[in-house]
Motif scaffolding. Structure first.
Motif, short mmCIF file in Angstrom:
data_model
loop_
_atom_site.label_atom_id
_atom_site.label_comp_id
_atom_site.label_asym_id
_atom_site.label_seq_id
_atom_site.Cartn_x
_atom_site.Cartn_y
_atom_site.Cartn_z
N PHE A 28 116.31 56.95 80.78
CA PHE A 28 116.53 58.26 81.41
C PHE A 28 115.32 58.71 82.22
CE2 PHE A 28 120.20 60.17 78.65
CZ PHE A 28 121.01 59.13 79.07
N LYS A 232 104.49 72.13 78.38
CA LYS A 232 105.94 72.21 78.54
C LYS A 232 106.52 73.52 78.00
CE LYS A 232 106.77 69.30 74.50
NZ LYS A 232 107.03 67.95 74.02
N GLY A 271 110.28 67.66 86.44
CA GLY A 271 110.30 67.00 85.13
C GLY A 271 109.35 65.82 85.08
N PHE B 124 106.40 62.41 72.26
CA PHE B 124 105.66 63.45 72.96
C PHE B 124 106.23 63.80 74.33
CE2 PHE B 124 102.32 62.05 70.01
CZ PHE B 124 101.89 63.28 69.54
N ILE B 125 107.21 63.04 74.82
CA ILE B 125 107.65 63.30 76.19
C ILE B 125 108.20 64.72 76.33
CG2 ILE B 125 108.21 60.90 76.77
CD1 ILE B 125 111.22 61.87 76.43
N PRO B 126 107.94 65.35 77.46
CA PRO B 126 108.62 66.62 77.73
C PRO B 126 110.08 66.31 78.04
CG PRO B 126 107.06 66.09 79.50
CD PRO B 126 107.04 64.95 78.56
N GLN B 128 112.12 67.77 79.68
CA GLN B 128 112.49 68.05 81.07
C GLN B 128 112.59 66.76 81.88
OE1 GLN B 128 110.30 69.91 79.39
NE2 GLN B 128 111.02 72.00 79.59
N SER B 129 111.87 65.72 81.45
CA SER B 129 111.88 64.49 82.22
C SER B 129 113.09 63.61 81.92
CB SER B 129 110.58 63.70 81.98
OG SER B 129 110.50 63.33 80.61
N VAL B 130 113.92 64.01 80.96
CA VAL B 130 115.14 63.23 80.70
C VAL B 130 116.40 64.10 80.75
CG1 VAL B 130 114.02 61.45 79.31
CG2 VAL B 130 114.87 63.52 78.19
N ILE B 131 116.22 65.39 80.96
CA ILE B 131 117.35 66.29 80.73
C ILE B 131 118.44 66.17 81.80
CG2 ILE B 131 116.47 68.38 81.89
CD1 ILE B 131 117.78 68.73 78.44
N ILE B 132 118.08 65.81 83.03
CA ILE B 132 119.12 65.68 84.06
C ILE B 132 120.04 64.49 83.76
CG2 ILE B 132 119.55 65.21 86.51
CD1 ILE B 132 117.09 66.92 87.15
N PRO B 133 119.46 63.28 83.56
CA PRO B 133 120.34 62.18 83.16
C PRO B 133 121.11 62.50 81.88
CG PRO B 133 118.19 61.33 83.78
CD PRO B 133 118.08 62.82 83.80
N LEU B 134 120.44 63.16 80.94
CA LEU B 134 121.11 63.47 79.68
C LEU B 134 122.33 64.36 79.91
CD1 LEU B 134 120.99 63.17 76.58
CD2 LEU B 134 119.65 65.28 76.53
N ALA B 135 122.16 65.39 80.73
CA ALA B 135 123.28 66.30 81.00
C ALA B 135 124.42 65.55 81.70
CB ALA B 135 122.80 67.48 81.85
N PHE B 219 115.76 75.19 71.60
CA PHE B 219 116.38 76.06 72.60
C PHE B 219 116.74 75.27 73.86
CE2 PHE B 219 115.98 79.00 76.26
CZ PHE B 219 116.96 79.92 75.92
N LEU B 220 115.83 74.37 74.28
CA LEU B 220 116.02 73.67 75.56
C LEU B 220 117.31 72.84 75.59
CD1 LEU B 220 114.81 72.82 78.32
CD2 LEU B 220 113.72 70.93 77.13
N VAL B 223 120.42 75.20 75.33
CA VAL B 223 120.80 76.07 76.44
C VAL B 223 121.39 75.24 77.58
CG1 VAL B 223 118.62 76.12 77.76
CG2 VAL B 223 120.05 78.15 77.67
N ILE B 224 121.00 73.97 77.67
CA ILE B 224 121.51 73.15 78.76
C ILE B 224 122.79 72.41 78.36
CG2 ILE B 224 120.97 71.11 80.19
CD1 ILE B 224 118.09 72.26 80.32
#
Lengths: 296, 284
Positions: A28, A232, A271, B124-126, B128-135, B219-220, B223-224
């Motif tokens: 991802f 973050k 991101g 440790f990854i944020p 946010q760096s995977v959330i678009i593919p995840l969604a 929450f992140l 919410v998404i």
């Protein structure tokens, strides 16, 4: 160690997890990089290659400049505050005072609570009204204690409002640094302290010259962990301030631009920038901690 | 000789008294930590008529449950969503973590040296760096907006931390025990089941608490990846607090309701929570 067939079982047992992490984390990330290099705007995916345009636009985007400034303010105030308060509490608790267990438990309880709850309660406490008839929250408390000079606009303070939000994060996380430091202090051999006392060192000198230098590794881990949290930070700010431009941070920008604005390419590049900033913090740390583990 | 010993004991006495002065900053800090809790409790127990911004520090005239009843009614479906999401997520994560931790701790396969740092980094990854593919992915497999989808996400992104916690714990199991089991003819799975599982309770408690707390407080992802029917309590509380119509006292009562499950876990199982933290292997 085990028979061949057994090893195969073992491998098959961990394989699903390896695949899952491989896809959901590393796959991802790669996918996000691809989105960040694309023109994708709107509901349908569009992977037309756009090079680094999203990144270049971000760096000339005034909103992103605000985000970077806010992240720096938040990180500095939060990390320093949590370190100083955590160390202070740990040294106090290291004196083997009565009720130590109670205090330790008390300073750690905020860690069990979500940033959302913390934010909602602190928003109530940090009521920004400063006119005498509308005072509430801490401002009202300061007023009735005669500490008027402390009355302020909290997170609505121009430019440095982020520091007020960082304070709520200090409330939540300084117990954690306290626990880390207390663990470090308790690992200092008693003979070392005795030796310092015999040499006539005051308690203060003993901490300053002998014990604090021994705590560097603890400080380093704490900085890494707190630092990656602050890079973050997201839900805490949403809960205290909602989505206000002066209190914007990269993760909020990312969320809004992607899921409200449908600028997927730009969202992905935020991101990835977050990932890079966290990697700068984490990778050297992982490298050293794994290497020292290998040496043991 | 006697003078030295008496001066020593008097200096010890001074040190003893000075130590108690240290309680003053400790108590001041205690107040700083307790104020949010005080306001949450006091405001929550006030009656609707008593609530005003100017009297927020006053004690309630009595114990009123109006706010809690109203907050509970608003948050009930979401508290339920959180509960049915968190319990399976915590249990499945722990089982997976235990199996992975065991295999990695007891058996070196080609590339296993690489697995640990890759897992650690994954921790440790944020997101946010995977959330678009995840969604996108969740939508494609039809789990977007659903609670099972959120469970899946917490289980998968929990793999690094649960695996590493069990790995660290299982590395401390004495080699002799494993050797003895092997002499008795136990295979890999037999060793896991007969030797490792019986001593795993502390690690299970640490990991269960950790996963329970982080999934409950998330929450992140919520919410998404969820819709307003499947919102867990964090998202519902945030929306409640953002609305102008719902009074602050109901918000405070709602905050306490949302915090209560993890607070109770902390109060009753805090020892294990602390042990997990002190192990230093858990991220914040």
């Amino acid at each position: 160690m085990f028979a061949r067939k057994e090893k195969l079982y073992g491998f098959l047992l961990v394989l699903p997890s390896i695949i899952a992490v491989g896809i959901f984390v590393y796959g991802f990330i790669a996918w996000s990089v691809r989105v960040s290099l694309s023109d994708w705007v709107g509901l349908t995916a569009d992977y037309t290659f756009a090079g680094l345009r999203n990144y270049i636009e971000l760096f000339s985007d005034p909103r992103f400049h605000v985000d970077i400034r806010n992240t720096v303010i938040f990180t500095v105030v939060f990390v320093l505050g949590a370190l100083i308060i955590g160390l202070f509490l740990a040294i106090l608790l290291d004196q083997r005072l009565p009720g130590e267990g109670f205090f330790r438990g008390l300073f750690l309880f905020p860690m069990a609570i979500s940033f959302i709850v913390t934010g909602v309660v602190w928003r109530w406490l940090m009521n920004p009204a400063t006119s005498a008839d509308r005072l509430s929250g801490y401002n009202l408390l300061f007023d009735s204690l005669g500490l008027d000079f402390l009355i302020n606009q909290w997170h609505l303070t121009p430019t440095y409002g982020m520091a007020a939000i960082a304070m709520t994060a200090i409330w939540q996380m300084s117990g954690y640094t306290m626990a880390l430091y207390l663990g470090g202090l308790r690992a200092v051999p008693e003979e070392l302290r005795e030796a310092a006392r015999v040499d006539g060192a005051s308690e203060f000198q003993m901490y300053r010259r002998i014990i604090l230098p021994l705590l560097w590794p603890v400080t380093l881990s704490a900085v890494i962990i707190l630092g990656h949290i602050s890079l973050k930070v997201f839900d805490l700010i949403i809960a205290v301030a909602g989505k206000q431009l002066p209190l914007d941070v990269p993760s909020i920008y990312m969320w809004q631009t992607t899921f409200d604005g449908l600028f997927y390419g730009r969202g992905a590049s935020i991101g990835i920038l977050l990932l890079i900033s966290v990697a700068f913090l984490i990778i050297p740390y992982l490298y050293y901690s794994l290497r020292s583990e290998g040496e043991e | 000789m006697s003078t030295t010993s008496s001066s020593l004991s008097s200096s010890q006495g001074r040190r003893f008294q000075r130590r108690y002065l240290l309680l003053i900053p400790l108590i001041l800090m205690t107040i700083f930590y307790l104020i949010p809790l005080y306001v949450m409790l006091v405001t929550g127990f006030k009656s609707f008529e008593e609530v005003s911004l100017q009297t927020m520090w006053n004690l309630p005239s009595g114990i009123h449950f109006d706010n809690y009843i109203e907050a509970f009614e608003k948050l009930k479906p979401h508290l339920w969503n959180s509960l049915i999401m968190v319990i399976p997520a915590a249990i499945i994560s722990s089982i997976i973590g235990s199996i992975n931790g065991f295999v990695l701790a007891r058996w070196r396969f080609p590339g296993s040296k690489l697995v640990l740092p890759l897992l650690l980094f994954g921790m440790f990854i944020p997101y946010q760096s995977v959330i678009i593919p995840l969604a996108v992915f969740m939508k494609n497999i039809g789990l977007a907006g659903s609670i099972p989808g959120l469970v899946l996400v917490h289980v998968i992104y929990g793999i690094p931390i649960t695996t590493l916690t069990f790995y660290g714990y299982y590395m401390t199991v004495p080699k002799e025990l494993v050797e003895a089991a092997k002499i008795d003819g136990a295979g890999l799975l037999g060793t896991y089941w007969n030797i490792f599982i019986p001593v795993s309770a502390p690690a299970f408690v640490v990991v269960l608490i950790w996963q329970f707390t982080s999934a409950w407080n998330d929450f992140l992802f919520a919410v998404i990846l969820t819709g307003n029917k499947s919102w867990p309590v964090t998202v519902a509380l945030q929306n409640m607090a953002g609305s102008q119509i719902i009074a602050g006292n109901v918000q405070m009562a709602g905050s306490l309701l949302a915090a209560l499950p993890t607070l109770l876990v902390y109060i009753f199982l805090g020892r294990y929570f602390l042990r997990g933290l002190m192990a230093g292997s858990l991220k914040g």
